[in-house]
Scaffold this motif. Sequence first.
Motif, PDB file in Angstrom:
ATOM      1  N   ARG A  65       0.901  -1.093  -0.020  1.00 53.30           N
ATOM      2  CA  ARG A  65       0.010   0.058  -0.107  1.00 53.30           C
ATOM      3  C   ARG A  65       0.787   1.179  -0.050  1.00 53.30           C
ATOM      4  NH1 ARG A  65      -2.961  -3.220   3.526  1.00 53.30           N
ATOM      5  NH2 ARG A  65      -1.902  -2.349   5.453  1.00 53.30           N
ATOM      6  N   ARG A  66       1.974   1.077   0.649  1.00 54.24           N
ATOM      7  CA  ARG A  66       2.868   2.365   0.765  1.00 54.24           C
ATOM      8  C   ARG A  66       3.821   2.795  -0.439  1.00 54.24           C
ATOM      9  NH1 ARG A  66       5.191   3.785   6.314  1.00 54.24           N
ATOM     10  NH2 ARG A  66       3.496   3.146   7.709  1.00 54.24           N
ATOM     11  N   TRP A  67       4.194   1.399  -1.179  1.00 56.91           N
ATOM     12  CA  TRP A  67       4.840   1.676  -2.275  1.00 56.91           C
ATOM     13  C   TRP A  67       4.541   1.234  -3.368  1.00 56.91           C
ATOM     14  CZ3 TRP A  67       6.802   1.100   2.717  1.00 56.91           C
ATOM     15  CH2 TRP A  67       7.887   1.867   3.169  1.00 56.91           C
ATOM     16  N   PRO A  68       4.755   1.442  -4.636  1.00 55.40           N
ATOM     17  CA  PRO A  68       4.482   0.636  -5.893  1.00 55.40           C
ATOM     18  C   PRO A  68       5.293  -0.514  -6.249  1.00 55.40           C
ATOM     19  CG  PRO A  68       5.758   2.627  -6.526  1.00 55.40           C
ATOM     20  CD  PRO A  68       5.606   2.492  -4.903  1.00 55.40           C
ATOM     21  N   ILE A  90      13.909 -11.048   3.412  1.00 57.40           N
ATOM     22  CA  ILE A  90      12.763 -10.093   2.754  1.00 57.40           C
ATOM     23  C   ILE A  90      13.324  -9.993   1.340  1.00 57.40           C
ATOM     24  CG2 ILE A  90      11.745  -7.914   2.973  1.00 57.40           C
ATOM     25  CD1 ILE A  90      11.673  -9.261   5.826  1.00 57.40           C
ATOM     26  N   VAL A  91      12.109 -10.374   0.694  1.00 57.21           N
ATOM     27  CA  VAL A  91      12.453 -10.043  -1.036  1.00 57.21           C
ATOM     28  C   VAL A  91      11.130  -9.169  -1.402  1.00 57.21           C
ATOM     29  CG1 VAL A  91      12.717 -11.387  -3.075  1.00 57.21           C
ATOM     30  CG2 VAL A  91      13.411 -12.369  -1.288  1.00 57.21           C
ATOM     31  N   VAL A  92      11.597  -8.104  -1.893  1.00 53.64           N
ATOM     32  CA  VAL A  92      10.779  -7.091  -2.735  1.00 53.64           C
ATOM     33  C   VAL A  92      10.827  -6.960  -4.067  1.00 53.64           C
ATOM     34  CG1 VAL A  92       9.718  -4.903  -2.467  1.00 53.64           C
ATOM     35  CG2 VAL A  92      10.365  -6.044  -0.547  1.00 53.64           C
ATOM     36  N   TYR A 106      11.642  -0.855   5.025  1.00 52.05           N
ATOM     37  CA  TYR A 106      10.275  -0.799   6.144  1.00 52.05           C
ATOM     38  C   TYR A 106      10.156  -2.454   6.549  1.00 52.05           C
ATOM     39  CZ  TYR A 106       5.727  -0.563   7.138  1.00 52.05           C
ATOM     40  OH  TYR A 106       4.194  -0.913   8.029  1.00 52.05           O
ATOM     41  N   ALA A 107       9.963  -3.323   5.913  1.00 55.20           N
ATOM     42  CA  ALA A 107       9.585  -4.772   6.210  1.00 55.20           C
ATOM     43  C   ALA A 107      10.480  -5.061   7.196  1.00 55.20           C
ATOM     44  CB  ALA A 107       9.707  -5.741   4.754  1.00 55.20           C
TER      45      ALA A 107
END
Length: 143
Positions: A65-68, A90-92, A106-107
Amino acid sequence: MVRLTREPIDLGPLVTPEARDGGLCVFAGVVRDENGGRRVSHLEYEAYEEMALPLMEEIASDSGRRWPVTDVRIVHRLGRMEIGETSVAIVVTAPHRGPAFEACRYAIDTLKKTVPIWKKEFYADGAVWLEGPGEAPVEVTST
């Protein structure tokens, strides 16, 4: 994907960007052999799993919700871990690197502050439960 596991974390299956993704950010927390000047022999992680998983899912959703971003994956290991093993991943993925970096940071920061997962460090002369940012000792026991 969000999960807790007692098995080693394999980063390979977590790192699967889609064709539209130009940014892939991976954070892997690894067990180190020293903390605060003391030699660490191994770690153990415990969690309140029924509470931890929904909070981890909320972190992943909130990141979206915070980032695309395209996807946020969070895996945390429980149980005994040896030096060099991955304790958290953590994988984004995102179309661009900036949001991927920001959401990944952030995560992991939010996970460390809010999710009920506790780390116990073992040394030659005892053990210490650690908690939160900076990982201040909260209890000392002997082995």
